[in-house]
Scaffold this motif. Structure first.
Motif, PDB file in Angstrom:
ATOM      1  N   PHE A   1       0.825  -1.305   0.168  1.00  0.00           N
ATOM      2  CA  PHE A   1      -0.073   0.078  -0.101  1.00  0.00           C
ATOM      3  C   PHE A   1       0.827   1.119   0.121  1.00  0.00           C
ATOM      4  O   PHE A   1       1.959   1.200   0.533  1.00  0.00           O
ATOM      5  CB  PHE A   1      -0.996   0.000   1.217  1.00  0.00           C
ATOM      6  CG  PHE A   1      -0.384   0.038   2.608  1.00  0.00           C
ATOM      7  CD1 PHE A   1      -0.175   0.995   3.178  1.00  0.00           C
ATOM      8  CD2 PHE A   1      -0.095  -1.198   3.344  1.00  0.00           C
ATOM      9  CE1 PHE A   1       0.568   1.162   4.500  1.00  0.00           C
ATOM     10  CE2 PHE A   1       0.623  -1.369   4.419  1.00  0.00           C
ATOM     11  CZ  PHE A   1       0.940  -0.266   5.183  1.00  0.00           C
ATOM     12  N   ASN A   2       0.474   2.130  -0.630  1.00  0.00           N
ATOM     13  CA  ASN A   2       1.036   3.671  -0.574  1.00  0.00           C
ATOM     14  C   ASN A   2       0.628   4.357   0.593  1.00  0.00           C
ATOM     15  O   ASN A   2      -0.488   4.197   0.996  1.00  0.00           O
ATOM     16  CB  ASN A   2       0.641   4.517  -1.998  1.00  0.00           C
ATOM     17  CG  ASN A   2       1.011   4.000  -3.197  1.00  0.00           C
ATOM     18  OD1 ASN A   2       0.648   2.697  -3.672  1.00  0.00           O
ATOM     19  ND2 ASN A   2       1.789   4.615  -3.923  1.00  0.00           N
TER      20      ASN A   2
ATOM     21  N   ASP B   1      -5.040  11.405  -5.596  1.00  0.00           N
ATOM     22  CA  ASP B   1      -3.761  10.676  -5.309  1.00  0.00           C
ATOM     23  C   ASP B   1      -4.007   9.347  -4.972  1.00  0.00           C
ATOM     24  O   ASP B   1      -3.034   8.200  -5.291  1.00  0.00           O
ATOM     25  CB  ASP B   1      -3.509  11.335  -3.539  1.00  0.00           C
ATOM     26  CG  ASP B   1      -2.092  12.017  -3.744  1.00  0.00           C
ATOM     27  OD1 ASP B   1      -1.573  11.970  -4.789  1.00  0.00           O
ATOM     28  OD2 ASP B   1      -1.942  12.603  -2.875  1.00  0.00           O
ATOM     29  N   LEU B   2      -5.303   9.107  -4.939  1.00  0.00           N
ATOM     30  CA  LEU B   2      -5.427   7.440  -4.827  1.00  0.00           C
ATOM     31  C   LEU B   2      -5.529   6.858  -6.207  1.00  0.00           C
ATOM     32  O   LEU B   2      -4.847   5.808  -6.382  1.00  0.00           O
ATOM     33  CB  LEU B   2      -7.046   7.177  -4.216  1.00  0.00           C
ATOM     34  CG  LEU B   2      -7.243   7.526  -2.803  1.00  0.00           C
ATOM     35  CD1 LEU B   2      -8.535   7.189  -2.543  1.00  0.00           C
ATOM     36  CD2 LEU B   2      -6.060   6.837  -1.945  1.00  0.00           C
ATOM     37  N   GLY B   3      -5.560   7.509  -7.212  1.00  0.00           N
ATOM     38  CA  GLY B   3      -5.584   6.892  -8.524  1.00  0.00           C
ATOM     39  C   GLY B   3      -4.054   6.939  -8.956  1.00  0.00           C
ATOM     40  O   GLY B   3      -3.745   5.925  -9.450  1.00  0.00           O
TER      41      GLY B   3
ATOM     42  N   GLU C   1      -5.648   0.622  -0.055  1.00  0.00           N
ATOM     43  CA  GLU C   1      -5.472   1.920   0.196  1.00  0.00           C
ATOM     44  C   GLU C   1      -5.936   2.524   1.186  1.00  0.00           C
ATOM     45  O   GLU C   1      -6.643   2.243   2.093  1.00  0.00           O
ATOM     46  CB  GLU C   1      -6.668   2.570  -0.950  1.00  0.00           C
ATOM     47  CG  GLU C   1      -6.246   2.377  -2.538  1.00  0.00           C
ATOM     48  CD  GLU C   1      -7.352   2.799  -3.461  1.00  0.00           C
ATOM     49  OE1 GLU C   1      -8.422   3.178  -3.140  1.00  0.00           O
ATOM     50  OE2 GLU C   1      -6.913   2.741  -4.676  1.00  0.00           O
ATOM     51  N   ILE C   2      -5.134   3.609   1.733  1.00  0.00           N
ATOM     52  CA  ILE C   2      -5.464   4.370   2.717  1.00  0.00           C
ATOM     53  C   ILE C   2      -6.556   5.450   2.417  1.00  0.00           C
ATOM     54  O   ILE C   2      -5.986   6.331   1.580  1.00  0.00           O
ATOM     55  CB  ILE C   2      -4.183   5.044   3.537  1.00  0.00           C
ATOM     56  CG1 ILE C   2      -3.152   3.751   3.917  1.00  0.00           C
ATOM     57  CG2 ILE C   2      -4.425   5.905   4.479  1.00  0.00           C
ATOM     58  CD1 ILE C   2      -1.852   4.433   4.429  1.00  0.00           C
ATOM     59  N   GLN C   3      -7.356   5.439   2.944  1.00  0.00           N
ATOM     60  CA  GLN C   3      -8.676   6.594   2.668  1.00  0.00           C
ATOM     61  C   GLN C   3      -8.582   7.733   3.260  1.00  0.00           C
ATOM     62  O   GLN C   3      -7.904   7.865   4.622  1.00  0.00           O
ATOM     63  CB  GLN C   3      -9.943   5.810   2.924  1.00  0.00           C
ATOM     64  CG  GLN C   3     -10.052   4.411   2.129  1.00  0.00           C
ATOM     65  CD  GLN C   3     -10.542   4.992   0.551  1.00  0.00           C
ATOM     66  OE1 GLN C   3     -10.897   6.013   0.157  1.00  0.00           O
ATOM     67  NE2 GLN C   3     -10.216   3.790  -0.198  1.00  0.00           N
ATOM     68  N   GLY C   4      -8.936   8.807   2.735  1.00  0.00           N
ATOM     69  CA  GLY C   4      -8.660  10.055   3.358  1.00  0.00           C
ATOM     70  C   GLY C   4      -9.246  11.258   2.617  1.00  0.00           C
ATOM     71  O   GLY C   4     -10.145  11.004   1.462  1.00  0.00           O
TER      72      GLY C   4
END
Length: 314
Positions: free
Chosen positions: A106-107, A211-213, A276-279
């Motif tokens: 994960f990033n 950023d997630l993409g 994914e780290i959601q935010g």
């Protein structure tokens, strides 16, 4: 023995000797490269054993690898320029669990707002590298995720494109059409050169997921790169790759540990899980940050800890 048989045997023996000799030479080349890119954390902290004795973290981690325990790696893609220490453009965490035969990847979004350990401030996580290099980056990530980072690998992003080219480029599945810095990226399956792969992984403002993409594209490139590296058999290509690695990569993984990974962990590279780290984005005092709430932070911490739990294989 007939003359032709002696000649044939002599030629065969010569090729065997040459083959063994070249194999030794290649082994030494790999060993030399591993030694040249080895850069331990400084200072190396000590931990207290159960018997009260002191042992360095590196010794503890080496024992962990020898026992085929799960371990973690922080991958730093660093954008370094002349007269500038640079920032970590990419931060990827890998946890490798041989018992589960899997890798969790994960990033950490580069704009994540968090405490910068060793500086006493709250800032974007990618600034930790600019403030205190690899050490501060690792300590900050450990604080954010609540688990120790066993190893790091740092790559200069510009030079990394050459390694991608030497591995034959990467094939990715692009979810949507976009252009970036004059390059067109069609929707669907596309083949990318090293330079194109860097551009593909850097675009974020035109991505509907931001950023997630961008992070998802980085993970896809990294997965393809690892898969391609496992397929390398050309001796010439290996030597060329070693040359690029020396110039662009630093890590605290020793040569002996690398050999252990290839022997005992290689099959795990084929089973990669991603999260994914959601935010959400938010401006604070005019500066954009990626905000990860406490509930999401705990979720990421628990997933990482769970994946790092040892599972004994039958």
């Amino acid at each position: 023995m007939k003359k032709w048989a002696k000649v044939t045997l002599s030629i065969a023996s010569l090729f065997i000797v040459l083959g063994v000799g070249y194999g030794v030479y290649l082994y030494k080349s790999v060993e030399s490269t591993a030694n040249n890119i080895y850069e331990p954390r400084n200072p190396i902290p000590a931990v207290t054993n159960t018997d009260g004795g002191q042992q360095t973290d590196t010794a503890v981690i080496s024992e962990k690898i020898a026992d085929q325990e799960p371990f973690s790696v922080l991958l730093l893609g660093v954008d370094e320029r002349a007269n500038d220490v640079g920032r970590s453009d990419t931060m990827v965490v890998l946890t490798v669990n041989p018992g589960k035969h899997s890798i969790l990847m994960f990033n950490i979004p580069r704009d994540t707002r968090t405490e910068i350990i060793g500086r006493g401030t709250v800032d974007k996580i990618n600034h930790a590298y600019a403030f205190g290099g690899v050490n501060m980056s690792i300590q900050t990530v450990e604080n954010l995720l609540g688990s120790p980072i066993d190893y790091y690998a740092k790559a200069n992003m510009e030079g990394f494109s050459s390694i991608i080219d030497l591995l034959g480029g990467v094939s990715v599945n692009n979810p949507f059409y976009f252009t970036y810095e004059g390059k067109v990226f069609e929707q669907g399956n596309i083949q990318l050169t090293g330079e194109e792969a860097l551009l593909f992984s850097r675009m974020r403002y035109d991505d509907p997921r931001g950023d997630l993409g961008r992070n998802a594209r980085q993970r896809e490139i990294l997965q393809e790169l690892m898969n391609n590296a496992l397929q390398v058999s050309s001796v010439t290509k290996i030597q060329n790759i070693l040359g690029e690695v020396v110039n662009n990569v630093k890590t605290d993984i020793t040569f002996d540990e690398m050999k252990q990974f290839i022997k005992d962990y290689r099959s795990d590279l084929k089973n990669i899980e991603t999260i994914e780290i959601q935010g959400h984005g938010q401006r604070i005092n005019g500066i954009y940050y990626y905000i990860v709430d406490e509930q999401e932070r705990e979720r990421a911490q628990n997933l990482m800890k769970e994946h790092l739990q040892r599972v004994d294989t039958p």
